[in-house]
Design an enzyme around this catalytic site. Structure first.
Site, PDB file in Angstrom:
ATOM      1  N   ALA A 146      92.173  20.124 -35.802  1.00 48.48           N
ATOM      2  CA  ALA A 146      92.571  18.053 -35.443  1.00 48.48           C
ATOM      3  C   ALA A 146      91.519  17.960 -37.094  1.00 48.48           C
ATOM      4  O   ALA A 146      90.792  19.128 -37.462  1.00 48.48           O
ATOM      5  CB  ALA A 146      91.059  17.440 -34.670  1.00 48.48           C
ATOM      6  N   ALA A 147      92.077  17.397 -37.453  1.00 50.48           N
ATOM      7  CA  ALA A 147      91.965  16.540 -39.225  1.00 50.48           C
ATOM      8  C   ALA A 147      90.486  16.142 -38.993  1.00 50.48           C
ATOM      9  O   ALA A 147      89.852  15.330 -38.202  1.00 50.48           O
ATOM     10  CB  ALA A 147      92.785  16.506 -39.329  1.00 50.48           C
ATOM     11  N   ASP A 157      73.849  13.988 -33.247  1.00 50.67           N
ATOM     12  CA  ASP A 157      73.730  14.139 -34.490  1.00 50.67           C
ATOM     13  C   ASP A 157      73.173  14.330 -35.641  1.00 50.67           C
ATOM     14  O   ASP A 157      72.365  13.447 -36.050  1.00 50.67           O
ATOM     15  CB  ASP A 157      75.578  13.652 -35.354  1.00 50.67           C
ATOM     16  CG  ASP A 157      76.013  14.318 -35.899  1.00 50.67           C
ATOM     17  OD1 ASP A 157      77.865  14.112 -35.582  1.00 50.67           O
ATOM     18  OD2 ASP A 157      75.984  14.910 -37.605  1.00 50.67           O
ATOM     19  N   ARG A 208      86.055  16.721 -41.391  1.00 51.53           N
ATOM     20  CA  ARG A 208      85.816  17.583 -42.917  1.00 51.53           C
ATOM     21  C   ARG A 208      85.773  18.867 -42.276  1.00 51.53           C
ATOM     22  O   ARG A 208      85.643  19.743 -43.972  1.00 51.53           O
ATOM     23  CB  ARG A 208      83.843  16.990 -43.294  1.00 51.53           C
ATOM     24  CG  ARG A 208      83.142  17.412 -42.240  1.00 51.53           C
ATOM     25  CD  ARG A 208      82.085  16.444 -42.022  1.00 51.53           C
ATOM     26  NE  ARG A 208      80.761  17.383 -41.830  1.00 51.53           N
ATOM     27  CZ  ARG A 208      79.589  17.462 -41.963  1.00 51.53           C
ATOM     28  NH1 ARG A 208      79.535  16.741 -43.309  1.00 51.53           N
ATOM     29  NH2 ARG A 208      78.847  17.889 -41.020  1.00 51.53           N
ATOM     30  N   TYR A 243      82.298  32.873 -38.048  1.00 51.09           N
ATOM     31  CA  TYR A 243      82.061  31.955 -37.137  1.00 51.09           C
ATOM     32  C   TYR A 243      82.871  32.192 -35.630  1.00 51.09           C
ATOM     33  O   TYR A 243      82.758  31.756 -34.679  1.00 51.09           O
ATOM     34  CB  TYR A 243      82.991  30.652 -38.067  1.00 51.09           C
ATOM     35  CG  TYR A 243      83.352  29.292 -37.025  1.00 51.09           C
ATOM     36  CD1 TYR A 243      83.223  28.111 -36.821  1.00 51.09           C
ATOM     37  CD2 TYR A 243      85.109  29.651 -36.911  1.00 51.09           C
ATOM     38  CE1 TYR A 243      83.491  27.362 -36.241  1.00 51.09           C
ATOM     39  CE2 TYR A 243      85.852  28.062 -36.332  1.00 51.09           C
ATOM     40  CZ  TYR A 243      85.028  27.667 -35.869  1.00 51.09           C
ATOM     41  OH  TYR A 243      85.529  25.902 -35.421  1.00 51.09           O
ATOM     42  N   SER A 284      87.600  28.443 -31.004  1.00 53.07           N
ATOM     43  CA  SER A 284      88.184  28.323 -31.836  1.00 53.07           C
ATOM     44  C   SER A 284      89.379  29.079 -32.213  1.00 53.07           C
ATOM     45  O   SER A 284      88.787  29.948 -31.650  1.00 53.07           O
ATOM     46  CB  SER A 284      87.614  27.809 -33.341  1.00 53.07           C
ATOM     47  OG  SER A 284      88.123  28.506 -34.190  1.00 53.07           O
TER      48      SER A 284
HETATM   49  P1  NAI Z   1      83.203  17.945 -38.205  1.00 47.56           P
HETATM   50  O1  NAI Z   1      82.449  18.682 -39.093  1.00 47.56           O
HETATM   51  O2  NAI Z   1      83.114  16.056 -38.179  1.00 47.56           O
HETATM   52  O3  NAI Z   1      81.643  17.563 -36.943  1.00 47.56           O
HETATM   53  C1  NAI Z   1      80.626  18.584 -36.522  1.00 47.56           C
HETATM   54  C2  NAI Z   1      79.359  17.731 -35.990  1.00 47.56           C
HETATM   55  O4  NAI Z   1      78.229  18.310 -35.855  1.00 47.56           O
HETATM   56  C3  NAI Z   1      78.620  16.581 -37.498  1.00 47.56           C
HETATM   57  O5  NAI Z   1      79.046  15.818 -37.863  1.00 47.56           O
HETATM   58  C4  NAI Z   1      77.818  17.351 -38.272  1.00 47.56           C
HETATM   59  O6  NAI Z   1      76.542  17.007 -38.573  1.00 47.56           O
HETATM   60  C5  NAI Z   1      77.057  18.071 -36.651  1.00 47.56           C
HETATM   61  N1  NAI Z   1      76.306  19.063 -36.622  1.00 47.56           N
HETATM   62  C6  NAI Z   1      75.976  20.155 -37.193  1.00 47.56           C
HETATM   63  N2  NAI Z   1      75.318  20.624 -36.974  1.00 47.56           N
HETATM   64  C7  NAI Z   1      74.537  19.579 -36.155  1.00 47.56           C
HETATM   65  C8  NAI Z   1      73.192  20.062 -35.800  1.00 47.56           C
HETATM   66  N3  NAI Z   1      72.781  21.392 -35.736  1.00 47.56           N
HETATM   67  N4  NAI Z   1      72.811  19.858 -34.832  1.00 47.56           N
HETATM   68  C9  NAI Z   1      73.397  18.378 -34.300  1.00 47.56           C
HETATM   69  N5  NAI Z   1      74.457  17.963 -34.866  1.00 47.56           N
HETATM   70  C10 NAI Z   1      74.917  19.258 -36.162  1.00 47.56           C
HETATM   71  O7  NAI Z   1      84.106  19.384 -37.804  1.00 47.56           O
HETATM   72  P2  NAI Z   1      83.884  18.343 -36.314  1.00 47.56           P
HETATM   73  O8  NAI Z   1      86.327  19.830 -36.793  1.00 47.56           O
HETATM   74  O9  NAI Z   1      85.442  17.917 -35.297  1.00 47.56           O
HETATM   75  O10 NAI Z   1      84.192  20.065 -35.384  1.00 47.56           O
HETATM   76  C11 NAI Z   1      84.280  19.919 -34.284  1.00 47.56           C
HETATM   77  C12 NAI Z   1      83.578  21.377 -33.240  1.00 47.56           C
HETATM   78  O11 NAI Z   1      85.404  21.408 -33.265  1.00 47.56           O
HETATM   79  C13 NAI Z   1      83.210  21.888 -34.139  1.00 47.56           C
HETATM   80  O12 NAI Z   1      82.393  22.594 -33.675  1.00 47.56           O
HETATM   81  C14 NAI Z   1      83.923  23.027 -34.469  1.00 47.56           C
HETATM   82  O13 NAI Z   1      83.584  24.452 -34.283  1.00 47.56           O
HETATM   83  C15 NAI Z   1      85.361  23.040 -33.674  1.00 47.56           C
HETATM   84  N6  NAI Z   1      86.866  22.860 -33.762  1.00 47.56           N
HETATM   85  C16 NAI Z   1      87.841  22.236 -34.586  1.00 47.56           C
HETATM   86  C17 NAI Z   1      88.486  22.770 -35.067  1.00 47.56           C
HETATM   87  C18 NAI Z   1      89.543  21.698 -35.613  1.00 47.56           C
HETATM   88  O14 NAI Z   1      90.446  21.873 -36.210  1.00 47.56           O
HETATM   89  N7  NAI Z   1      88.773  21.132 -36.266  1.00 47.56           N
HETATM   90  C19 NAI Z   1      89.177  23.437 -35.044  1.00 47.56           C
HETATM   91  C20 NAI Z   1      88.424  24.999 -34.104  1.00 47.56           C
HETATM   92  C21 NAI Z   1      86.760  24.416 -33.453  1.00 47.56           C
END
Ligand code: NAI
Length: 706
Positions: free
Chosen positions: A480-481, A320, A483, A448, A435
């Site tokens: 999922a919930a 990360d 940030r 996106y 997504s």
């Molecule tokens: P999140 O923001 O908690 O997790 C994403 C993580 O990626 C963050 O910790 C961030 O620091 C890290 N990150 C961002 N840019 C980076 C980089 N260049 N190199 C390394 N790390 C980097 O968000 P979440 O919700 O856990 O998302 C995870 C994945 O799931 C993402 O790809 C998101 O697009 C996808 N997603 C999530 C949904 C949801 O309902 N939470 C819905 C659809 C897709």
């Protein structure tokens, strides 16, 4: 005819077997159980003889032979291994899925060995047992393939620790065959003579059932649920009525070797027997020894994937960058390190990595770190993500690019070096994260959505390039919930939107139990489903002489847009093939090879009408044959198919010099043509009789794709 070596790795099944307690008892009686073992033959406190599982995989066996295109005249069930995960219930449904895992070449004179592996589950998906079948294909050797590794079971040089005599009756095969193996060789005296035997022979698997009873009696008396593994090689035929003796040597705690001999002749009829017993290990999906990289695992979904994988034994690289939600900020080591600390505190193994997936150096570093610390990479979850939402006209190039850089280019940068490691070792599991915004669209997320659909495209081709190397690539669309979604999803749902609801599917896709590749799954709040690209049957307007006008298209737009008879394609070539077929046979494209809306043949004549359209000229080079079909029953009749110089003609009637004649009832023929009755099974069950050159009949599957 050559074996189909392309069949290795292709999925077989699901093959379903419904059974009741009476089937369990019928099997037990078929393998000689009686009053001495009331628990196997009395419905009160009934127990299942574990070798009953064979009833579920018997049909699977015929699918293996069919898929590998073996010469049926030379097939023998060579070896059988059953590994039990849970006791087989006394009634229910067994569902078997598997694949051909290898094809070995023992040389022109010795033949080939086709290995089929499958897992059988109950109707709730609980794994019951794994089966490994080795078919000896006596007439298929000499194709230049690798030989099978030698596997000999050493029998100790001392008298057996246990020895059990049994006397199968003269009529034993008549009873045993009712459990599923109705091949004529075990019942029809004429057929047996034709095959070179004095009379119908015992089923090898019936003798195997006798041996299983004997092993239980001596090693786990009254506890068939403690049988863990049963394997053997069938070495000689046995005539019904010949006495048998199962000899057992205990070689270590929980393990014995065994064989069965014909006590009249002294011949060993089953050899290389191994029997393992004791408490069956809990049937868990584990990742011990596996190395996983999860990008963006400092929070949200990635953190839960990392923790869950580590809890099940994986060594994890928690990547990360630690930036802000929109990707801004210099990055922080804290999020990844915190997750590593949590994992280590819980007894797991993990290291933190702070590289930026959006650069190729970042991607290389992540994979290098995994290789340096843990020696390899088995699993990659491309999960890192940021958001820069704006309506399209406000979508400046920087916001567009930043999102593509992290999601799509990020996956490319990490996957490329990881794929190289996986290809080298012949194993890999890659998960991309798409997504619903990409799959279905969402206001303000053009950047996106584009990036997320790009990841689907990446998967579509990578699944093909990884196929040969056991690299499975799938895509998850989570809900999922986190940030990323805190201001998008309703706050009152947040509790039910825990990433923990998504993680089990992701872990399954990361496991060696995952056989699918190229699939997209939605997962959230405990709801799981699959999304796919489906292509409608459409219509053909225009022909080789003239292309359609805009008005022609307008008039046909409803048909063009319809998803009726929609189909999912495995790859580009399959689509192009269908387009070419549709263009050369437009009517068939609109009513594809079927005469009812469910896509099934209901009329025998319709099959023959569709046959010229289904003909594959490429497969017919140098083939000159006449197939005569004699179909009995109300819907039956006689047809013949002449194939010469790459062309095919189908006529009603009887040909005076057919290459081979296929005789069947109308119902069996329709079942076979509708894919419900495998040809091999129809043949072994005596439902399909083949006269003349039986070898040539095996060309049919290649020449026609109905
Ligand atoms: P999140 O923001 O908690 O997790 C994403 C993580 O990626 C963050 O910790 C961030 O620091 C890290 N990150 C961002 N840019 C980076 C980089 N260049 N190199 C390394 N790390 C980097 O968000 P979440 O919700 O856990 O998302 C995870 C994945 O799931 C993402 O790809 C998101 O697009 C996808 N997603 C999530 C949904 C949801 O309902 N939470 C819905 C659809 C897709």
């Amino acid at each position: 005819m050559a074996l189909n070596l392309e069949a290795v790795g292709q999925k077989i099944g699901p093959v379903k077997k419904d059974y009741r307690w009476k089937d369990v008892i019928l099997y037990a009686l078929g393998v000689g159980a009686g009053f001495d073992e009331l628990e196997f033959v009395y419905e009160k406190d009934l127990k299942v003889i574990p070798s009953f599982g064979i009833a579920a995989v018997f049909e699977f066996l015929s699918h293996i032979a069919q898929k590998a295109e073996v010469n049926y005249a030379g097939i023998l069930h060579g070896e059988q291994e059953l590994i039990y995960h849970s006791p087989i219930p006394t009634e229910g449904t067994m569902v078997t899925e598997g694949k051909i895992s290898d094809i070995f070449d023992m040389g022109k004179d010795k033949g080939a060995i086709v290995v089929g592996e499958s897992v059988t589950c109950d109707e709730k998906g609980r794994r019951l047992f794994t089966s490994v079948i080795r078919l000896f294909c006596r007439l298929d050797g000499g194709f230049g393939g690798k030989p099978a590794p030698a596997a000999k079971v050493e029998i100790p040089e001392r008298a057996p620790d246990f020895e059990d005599e049994a006397q199968p009756s003269q009529d034993q095969p008549l009873l045993y065959r009712l459990s599923g193996d109705v091949f004529q060789l075990h019942v029809d005296p004429e057929f047996a003579k034709m095959s070179g035997f004095e009379m119908p022979i015992m089923h090898g698997l019936c003798t195997h059932g006798y041996a299983c009873r004997s092993l239980i009696k001596n090693l786990v008396p009254g506890e068939p649920e403690r049988v863990h593994r049963l394997s053997c090689r069938f070495s000689r035929p046995l005539y019904p009525g010949d006495p048998i003796k199962t000899q057992i040597w205990k070689v270590e705690d929980g393990k014995a070797v065994w064989r069965t001999i014909n006590s009249k002749t002294g011949d060993v009829v089953i050899t290389n027997g191994v029997f393992e017993y004791g408490d069956i290990p809990k049937d868990e999906i584990r990742f011990d020894g596996k190395v996983a990289i999860i990008t963006g695992a400092g929070g949200g979904l990635g953190r839960v994937y990392a923790k869950d994988l580590a809890a099940r034994g994986a060594k994890v690289v928690v990547n990360d960058l630690g930036g802000a939600r929109d990707g801004s900020g210099g990055g922080s080591v804290t999020p990844a390190q915190k997750v590593v600390d949590e994992i280590v505190a819980e007894g797991g193994t993990a290291i933190a990595n702070y590289d930026n997936v959006a650069t190729s150096e970042g991607g290389e570093n992540i994979v290098k770190m995994a290789a340096d610390a843990f020696g390899t990479v088995d699993i990659l979850i491309n999960n890192a993500g940021i958001l820069r939402d704006k309506s399209f006209l406000k979508m400046d190039p920087e916001s567009w690019q930043a999102v593509l850089d992290v999601h799509l280019n990020g996956a490319y940068h990490v996957t490329r070096p990881a794929f190289a490691v996986m290809r080298e070792k012949g194993y890999g599991r890659i998960i991309n994260t798409t997504s619903a915004a990409g799959l279905y669209g969402n206001f303000g997320q053009t950047n996106y959505s584009a990036a997320k659909m790009g990841l689907v495209g990446l998967m579509n081709t990578l699944k093909i390039e990884g196929r040969k190397y056991n690299i499975k690539v799938n895509t998850i669309a989570p809900l999922a919930a986190s940030r990323l979604t805190e201001d998008i999803l309703p706050p009152d749902l947040f509790d039910k939107l825990k990433p923990e609801y998504v993680s089990p599917l992701v872990l399954f896709l990361c496991s060696d139990r995952c056989e699918v590749s190229g699939n997209i799954y939605n997962a959230g709040m405990g709801v799981f489903n699959r999304a796919a690209v489906v292509t409608g049957a459409g219509t053909v307007i225009g022909d080789a002489a003239s292309w359609p006008s805009v008005e022609d298209v307008s008039a046909a737009i409803d048909k063009i847009s319809s998803l009726k008879n929609g189909k999912e394609y495995e790859e580009l070539n399959a689509v192009v093939g269908d387009i070419i077929n549709a263009f050369s046979s437009p009517a068939k494209a609109e009513t594809p090879a079927a005469d009812d809306s469910a896509g099934k043949f209901t009329d025998v004549a319709a099959v023959f009408d569709a046959m010229t359209g289904a003909f594959q000229p490429d497969a017919a080079k140098g083939v000159n044959v006449v197939f005569q079909y004699d179909i009995s029953g109300d819907k039956g009749g006689n047809w013949f198919c002449e194939i010469a110089d790459g062309t095919c003609s189908v006529s009603a009637g009887t040909h005076d010099k057919p290459t081979c004649t296929l005789s069947m009832s109308d119902t069996d023929f329709l079942a076979m043509m509708n894919g419900e009755l495998p040809a091999m099974q129809a043949y072994t069950a005596g439902k399909l009789k083949i006269g003349g050159d039986i070898m040539k009949s095996q060309l049919i599957e290649k020449l026609f794709k109905l």
